[in-house]
Scaffold this active site. Structure first.
Site, PDB file in Angstrom:
ATOM      1  N   ALA A  88      33.449  12.640 -18.927  1.00  0.00           N
ATOM      2  CA  ALA A  88      33.131  12.981 -17.378  1.00  0.00           C
ATOM      3  C   ALA A  88      32.770  14.361 -17.179  1.00  0.00           C
ATOM      4  O   ALA A  88      32.149  14.701 -16.039  1.00  0.00           O
ATOM      5  CB  ALA A  88      34.259  12.449 -16.695  1.00  0.00           C
ATOM      6  N   GLY A  99      29.689  16.388 -22.753  1.00  0.00           N
ATOM      7  CA  GLY A  99      29.114  15.824 -23.724  1.00  0.00           C
ATOM      8  C   GLY A  99      29.026  16.426 -24.736  1.00  0.00           C
ATOM      9  O   GLY A  99      28.785  17.792 -25.150  1.00  0.00           O
ATOM     10  N   HIS A 124      32.562   1.956 -24.679  1.00  0.00           N
ATOM     11  CA  HIS A 124      33.483   2.712 -23.959  1.00  0.00           C
ATOM     12  C   HIS A 124      34.133   3.658 -24.665  1.00  0.00           C
ATOM     13  O   HIS A 124      34.846   3.300 -25.694  1.00  0.00           O
ATOM     14  CB  HIS A 124      34.342   1.580 -23.330  1.00  0.00           C
ATOM     15  CG  HIS A 124      35.171   2.162 -22.037  1.00  0.00           C
ATOM     16  ND1 HIS A 124      36.441   1.763 -21.820  1.00  0.00           N
ATOM     17  CD2 HIS A 124      34.961   2.943 -21.192  1.00  0.00           C
ATOM     18  CE1 HIS A 124      36.827   2.744 -21.014  1.00  0.00           C
ATOM     19  NE2 HIS A 124      36.034   3.229 -20.425  1.00  0.00           N
ATOM     20  N   ASP A 125      34.441   4.957 -24.110  1.00  0.00           N
ATOM     21  CA  ASP A 125      35.104   5.940 -24.779  1.00  0.00           C
ATOM     22  C   ASP A 125      36.471   5.730 -25.277  1.00  0.00           C
ATOM     23  O   ASP A 125      36.965   6.107 -26.402  1.00  0.00           O
ATOM     24  CB  ASP A 125      34.766   7.374 -24.400  1.00  0.00           C
ATOM     25  CG  ASP A 125      35.184   7.414 -23.046  1.00  0.00           C
ATOM     26  OD1 ASP A 125      35.729   6.616 -22.296  1.00  0.00           O
ATOM     27  OD2 ASP A 125      35.034   8.473 -22.205  1.00  0.00           O
ATOM     28  N   THR A 126      36.995   4.923 -24.383  1.00  0.00           N
ATOM     29  CA  THR A 126      38.504   4.659 -24.682  1.00  0.00           C
ATOM     30  C   THR A 126      38.513   3.560 -25.829  1.00  0.00           C
ATOM     31  O   THR A 126      39.566   3.690 -26.574  1.00  0.00           O
ATOM     32  CB  THR A 126      39.200   4.147 -23.366  1.00  0.00           C
ATOM     33  OG1 THR A 126      39.125   4.812 -22.275  1.00  0.00           O
ATOM     34  CG2 THR A 126      40.793   3.819 -23.549  1.00  0.00           C
ATOM     35  N   THR A 137      40.107  13.457 -19.138  1.00  0.00           N
ATOM     36  CA  THR A 137      39.902  13.594 -17.406  1.00  0.00           C
ATOM     37  C   THR A 137      40.921  12.455 -16.848  1.00  0.00           C
ATOM     38  O   THR A 137      41.617  12.570 -15.833  1.00  0.00           O
ATOM     39  CB  THR A 137      38.539  13.186 -17.181  1.00  0.00           C
ATOM     40  OG1 THR A 137      37.743  14.463 -17.719  1.00  0.00           O
ATOM     41  CG2 THR A 137      38.548  12.946 -15.536  1.00  0.00           C
ATOM     42  N   ASN A 167      45.266   2.718 -15.982  1.00  0.00           N
ATOM     43  CA  ASN A 167      44.636   4.020 -15.950  1.00  0.00           C
ATOM     44  C   ASN A 167      45.626   5.071 -15.007  1.00  0.00           C
ATOM     45  O   ASN A 167      46.011   4.673 -13.625  1.00  0.00           O
ATOM     46  CB  ASN A 167      43.311   3.830 -14.815  1.00  0.00           C
ATOM     47  CG  ASN A 167      42.189   3.304 -15.756  1.00  0.00           C
ATOM     48  OD1 ASN A 167      42.404   2.298 -16.724  1.00  0.00           O
ATOM     49  ND2 ASN A 167      41.066   3.685 -15.349  1.00  0.00           N
ATOM     50  N   GLY A 182      41.722  14.766 -25.652  1.00  0.00           N
ATOM     51  CA  GLY A 182      42.029  16.430 -25.309  1.00  0.00           C
ATOM     52  C   GLY A 182      43.569  16.814 -25.038  1.00  0.00           C
ATOM     53  O   GLY A 182      43.689  17.999 -25.269  1.00  0.00           O
TER      54      GLY A 182
END
Length: 482
Positions: free
Chosen positions: A15, A18, A236-238, A259, A296, A402
């Site tokens: 988000a 990249g 989906h990155d997750t 994020t 979430n 992260g």
């Protein structure tokens, strides 16, 4: 299996930034290097908050040029957001950002047609105003949607520009709230009742499916020799990040940090009970028939927004100072949608503490400690609730993404959960992306084998729980009373 080492470009879009990473994979090797990193800066224009998707595409092309010759390309990004194409395949304006205000009040209109318990039982997705379903209902009267002939989720849109081929990758499609997690296909009944045309979506793809080859014009622009295939990954990155959780067996929880914090379990089937809905758990789809059963949580967005408000900040020094602040002095609900919008985050956190009768954090170190304690507490609640709702006990918590760089957050999460935490890998989404491509080319086997390779090749850090867990229960009770 081939003993050949191959190279894969993983386009991983978050988000706020990249990156294009290059993974070199062999039967007993996995190395990841960064080819190019670029900012992802949304823009507020008169009509609202929008993604600069052309800037993102430029970053992808720059990254492929820097990556050099690769055996395949895969793309993952955040979920729910999408671009609309006209009959000629041209983009109809910049994609709307999920933090745009257009979905305010839309959920109540949806629930008037499909009551919330019924919607959850059919789609398994938690309530979140950002879900694609709410975005499409909000856009009903918009000219763009009226003229649209195709809807492509962000990774699928970029794949289309690279290859000319259109598809809808399943793990990301499961964030739309239009997929039935039991059949892993579209929920035609829900879409029909809400007036959503599923014909807008391209055919579904599975992770590992071929998604075309780089167009000749793209090859020329980035200086590669063709053919270069593009492979559908867990887009989906997750989904990609969970695929890269270095776990053995089933008795683990995961927290994908960045994020957002996505905290939960990997299951074989969705949990669609009313109790699960009321606990705001979501059932998104993962690799190999798995379900990502998770909650979430606002995640490091809270700290990112504070740092943005404070200006020039030495994050390392700030975290050292935060570690000296007394623990659990003040906490906020890190899952509260009140923190979704950008702006004034330090003041909003202070206001939330004041409203709940807790000491008000004032300095950046105090506010940072409040955020990290609150995130650890939210992680604890999510892990405990997931175990209870799914009937699946866990012995260890894996933190990937992260947040693994934030040792204080990892230790606090171990303390809060009363379980060991294994932190790493940091670039989990990119690694999961690479491994799905490698598997499609026969270099690795099933999900368990992918994870074994990660354990052997990636640096991991273990945190043991410390202190009295009762103080976390007390903090949770204080928050519940606030």
């Amino acid at each position: 299996m081939s003993a050949t080492v191959k190279s894969y470009a993983a386009v991983d879009l978050g988000a706020s930034s990249g990156r294009v990473m290059v993974g070199r994979v062999g039967p007993d090797s996995l190395e990841l290097t960064e080819a190019h990193r670029f900012s992802n800066r949304p823009l507020r224009v008169p009509e609202g908050l929008r993604w600069d998707v052309l800037g993102l595409y430029g970053g992808v092309l720059d990254g492929l040029r820097a990556a050099g010759q690769v055996d395949s390309v895969g793309i993952d990004s955040w979920g729910v957001d999408h671009g609309l194409l006209d009959a000629d395949g041209a983009l109809l304006g910049n994609p709307v950002h999920y933090r745009d205000s257009r979905t305010e009040g839309v959920a109540e209109k949806v629930w008037a047609t499909v009551p919330a318990p019924e919607l959850y039982a059919a789609t398994g997705l938690q309530y979140a105003p950002i879900n694609t379903l709410y975005q499409l209902v909000a856009a009903r009267s918009a000219d763009q949607l009226a003229h649209a002939r195709r809807l492509l989720l962000i990774p699928d849109l970029l794949t289309y520009w690279l290859t000319g081929e259109q598809g809808t990758e399943l793990t990301n499609a499961s964030t739309t709230q239009l997929i039935d997690p039991r059949t892993r296909g579209w929920s035609y009944d829900i879409a029909s009742r809400l007036g959503i045309d599923l014909g807008l979506f391209a055919p579904l793809r599975q992770p590992g499916d071929p998604a075309g080859v780089l167009r000749p014009e793209v090859l020329e622009e980035v200086g590669l020799k063709g053919p270069v295939p593009v492979t559908a990954v867990g887009s989906h990155d997750t989904a990609s990040a969970v695929a890269a959780v270095p776990a053995g067996g089933e008795r683990f929880a995961y927290i994908c940090t960045g994020t957002w914090s996505l905290a939960g379990l990997e299951l074989a089937a969705p949990v669609l009970t009313e109790e699960s809905r009321l606990a705001n758990f979501t059932n998104e789809l993962g690799l190999d028939g798995t379900v990502r059963y998770l909650r979430n949580i606002m995640g490091l967005w809270l700290l990112q927004e504070c740092v943005r408000a404070w200006g020039e900040t030495d994050l390392g020094a700030l975290l050292l100072d935060a570690a000296k602040v007394p623990a659990l002095r003040s906490v906020v609900d890190a899952g509260d949608a009140a923190f979704l919008a950008p702006g004034r985050m330090p003041e909003r956190i202070a206001e939330a503490c004041r409203a709940s009768g807790q000491p008000v954090p004032e300095s950046p170190a105090e506010i940072t400690r409040c955020i990290l304690d609150s995130l650890a507490l939210a992680h604890r609640r999510a892990v405990e609730d997931a175990q209870r709702l799914a009937g699946r006990p866990v012995d260890v918590v894996h933190i990937v993404g992260g947040g693994t760089r934030n040792a204080l957050l990892c230790q606090l999460t171990a303390d809060a959960c009363g379980l060991p935490v294994i932190a790493g890998p940091t670039e989990a989404a990119a690694l999961g992306n690479v491994l799905v491509q490698a598997r499609a080319h026969g270099l690795v086997g099933d999900l368990a084998e992918m994870r074994e390779l990660l354990v052997r090749t990636q640096p991991l850090t273990r945190y043991e729980p410390r202190g009295d867990p009762a103080r976390w229960r007390e903090a949770q009770a204080r928050l519940a009373l606030g």
